[in-house]
Design a protein around this motif. Structure first.
Motif, PDB file in Angstrom:
ATOM      1  N   ASP A 325      63.897  18.359 145.550  1.00 43.11           N
ATOM      2  CA  ASP A 325      64.288  18.954 146.829  1.00 43.11           C
ATOM      3  C   ASP A 325      64.441  17.876 147.898  1.00 43.11           C
ATOM      4  O   ASP A 325      65.293  17.988 148.785  1.00 43.11           O
ATOM      5  N   ARG A 326      63.596  16.852 147.816  1.00 47.58           N
ATOM      6  CA  ARG A 326      63.650  15.739 148.761  1.00 47.58           C
ATOM      7  C   ARG A 326      63.895  14.453 147.979  1.00 47.58           C
ATOM      8  O   ARG A 326      62.967  13.792 147.556  1.00 47.58           O
ATOM      9  N   GLN A 575      69.756  22.391 155.358  1.00 46.17           N
ATOM     10  CA  GLN A 575      68.716  22.018 154.392  1.00 46.17           C
ATOM     11  C   GLN A 575      67.486  22.919 154.546  1.00 46.17           C
ATOM     12  O   GLN A 575      67.139  23.314 155.626  1.00 46.17           O
TER      13      GLN A 575
END
Length: 575
Positions: A325-326, A575
């Protein structure tokens, strides 16, 4: 060699010590299978790097006062510094060195200004005009500036005075630093030395691709055939470039002296993902590589990403629908995968606020459960938040009739593959429901959708529309001409693009074999690359790691409509 091994071991421990996954995957006693790359992929060991360059490589990735000032414009304790910019005193965090000179320190061009290379070897050496015998009489002894010393560099940083004694450009801030802070920054600049990068020798460039054991034999063959054929042709086309540098005019040196023979290594990962980090370390210790390109897995890519971050190893465009996700600094992905699809649904719900209940049906594919969990988590941020329910397909099929759920205020999201969709019937309680399907889970094969379901269904489609196959004509033609095209079009098209982008970016980095600079060149050039893939549009900016940022969520009955009509269903969710 003992010193080198000690440096590698120490850096490995420090690098993974702060990573949450490392405690599980980085154990030195992890049980792993013996790793045997296939013989069709050649594996050569590059020349050993110098101990000094290894020390510098790991030093520049460790927390320090100088690194903090360079990367963030702030001291490591989080306090502030000030800079003078065109007569104004402003916060230092607005003027981090990395913002202009980039992570690598090798510079770029911005707004008509050429931002120079400030790596240690460049700063502390004179910049001279290149010469050959023909021009020696006119250029001998001429240089554009003398080498910096620590004292003159201190003046450049704090007062804007160059090594020649002239005032630097007004776009260069004057940093108000203490002597200790200036020394720390200069020390960090000295670590930016790319004279002996891992995986690069005088003649060869080592690359790797990664495949996990959940990938089918046919997918694996499709990937390897594309990789091997591309590398074979690239090497054949550039086999004389290394020799040309010896006879080229001086102004052409940069065009030839960066060519290397590519050697591609296959890193196959087996067993539980918690052992992947240790397996990757085994591969890397046996033969360091300059970058990882392509590869594929149906599991989460995060363990591989963590390894690449720990080694400062570029990982370019793997085929995964489950990236972190990051993402970190060193990995670039085609898209955020299932995370993007879940966010696109949230964007849809913000515009269609009458849905007060969401029912998600999941299948056995791990991508299905990840998407459902991501959406469930994000739904809570909506106001008012719809009621959310998630159930596996087996539970849904065995439940009592859910006709009462099929109101205009209930949204069904079927995170199902094509074979799983076939288990549904008109009696499943969905004939009047609004449903959303995932093109990714359907492998973009829309003919798998039952006719009775297609009339009221919407499609999550983070790719170019089915009728826009001309966008991939280059890769499709290349694959068919070589007789290696397979039904895995997305996998092969993406792999072809990844290799093409790597080829072009390696040309642009010239002889600056910096892994950071490789990432920066890809950020800079991707949007203008002539290569295309299954995605609608690919672009990057500094710090961005997902090249395709949007997705269609379009009614299936409009999927074959005009591009102008379809455009209203495309969005790049936040995001």
């Amino acid at each position: 060699m003992p010193t080198i091994n000690a440096l590698l071991s120490a850096a490995f421990v420090v690098a993974i010590g702060c990573l949450p996954f490392a405690g599980q995957a980085g154990q030195t006693h992890a049980q792993t299978e013996t790793v045997n790359p296939q013989s069709i992929i050649r594996q050569l060991t590059p020349d050993s790097a110098t101990e000094t360059s290894l020390a510098n490589r790991f030093a520049r990735n460790q927390p320090s006062e100088g690194r903090s000032l360079f990367m963030t414009g702030q001291p490591s304790d989080g306090s502030s510094i000030s800079v003078l910019s065109q007569g104004q005193s402003l916060p230092g965090e607005l003027f981090a060195c990395a913002n202009c000179h980039r992570h690598s320190g090798l510079g770029t061009s911005e707004g008509g200004y050429q931002v120079p290379d400030i790596t240690g070897p460049t700063l502390f050496a004179p910049i001279e005009v290149k010469q050959r015998e023909l021009y020696a009489e006119r250029t001998e002894g001429f240089y554009t500036r003398p080498a910096y010393t620590r004292d003159t560099l201190r003046m450049a940083i704090t007062q804007g005075i160059s090594a020649t004694g002239k005032t630097l450009s007004k776009v260069m801030p004057r940093y108000q630093l203490s002597d200790a802070q200036t020394d720390a920054l200069i020390n960090y600049l000295n670590t930016l030395d790319y004279s002996a990068p891992p995986g690069v020798s005088a003649d060869n460039l080592q690359l790797a691709t990664i495949i996990t054991d959940d990938v089918s034999a046919m997918e694996k063959q499709a990937l390897l055939s594309t990789l091997n054929q591309f590398v074979k042709e690239k090497n054949a086309q550039t086999r004389h470039e290394v020799r040309r540098v010896k006879y080229s005019p001086w102004h052409k040196d940069w065009q030839y002296d960066n060519y290397r023979h590519w050697e591609l290594n296959l890193w196959e990962l087996r067993g539980d993902p918690s052992t992947w980090f240790a397996q990757l370390q085994q591969y890397y210790d046996a033969n360091p590589v300059f970058a990882v390109v392509g590869g594929t897995s149906h599991q989460r890519w995060e363990p591989i990403s963590l390894f690449c971050e720990a080694q400062a190893l570029p990982c370019l465009f793997p085929n995964t629908d489950l990236p972190p996700d990051r993402p970190g600094h060193y990995s670039i992905y085609f898209s955020a995968g299932m995370n993007l699809e879940a966010r696109r649904v949230i964007y849809f719900l913000k515009k269609h606020t009458h849905y007060n209940k969401i029912i998600q049906v999941t299948g056995e594919d791990i991508r299905s459960t990840v998407a459902a969990k991501t959406l469930t988590h994000r739904v809570t941020s909506l106001s008012p938040a719809p009621v959310s329910e998630t159930m596996p397909l087996s539970a849904y099929l065995n439940s009592a009739s859910r006709t009462s759920e099929n109101s205009a205020n209930t949204l069904y999201i079927l995170w199902l593959t094509g074979s799983e969709l076939q288990k549904l019937s008109p009696q499943s309680g969905l004939t009047d429901a609004t449903t959303i399907l995932s093109s990714t889970l359907l492998n973009r094969q829309l003919d798998q959708i039952p006719e009775w379901l297609s009339q009221q269904s919407w499609l999550l489609h983070p790719y170019s529309l089915p009728g826009n196959s001309g966008q991939r004509v280059r890769s499709k033609t290349w694959l068919y001409a070589r007789g290696i095209a397979t039904p895995y079009e997305r996998l092969q098209s993406n792999t072809y693009l990844a290799l093409s982008v790597l080829t072009e970016s390696m040309m642009h980095i010239r002889s600056n074999f910096s892994q950071d600079y490789l990432i920066e060149r890809i950020e800079h050039m991707l949007e203008n690359s002539p290569e295309t893939s299954v995605y609608q549009r690919l672009s990057l900016a500094p710090g961005q790691r997902f090249a395709s940022k949007g997705s269609y969520l379009i009614p299936l009955k409009k999927i074959d409509g005009s591009a102008e009509e379809a455009r209203q269903y495309w969005a790049a969710p936040e995001q």
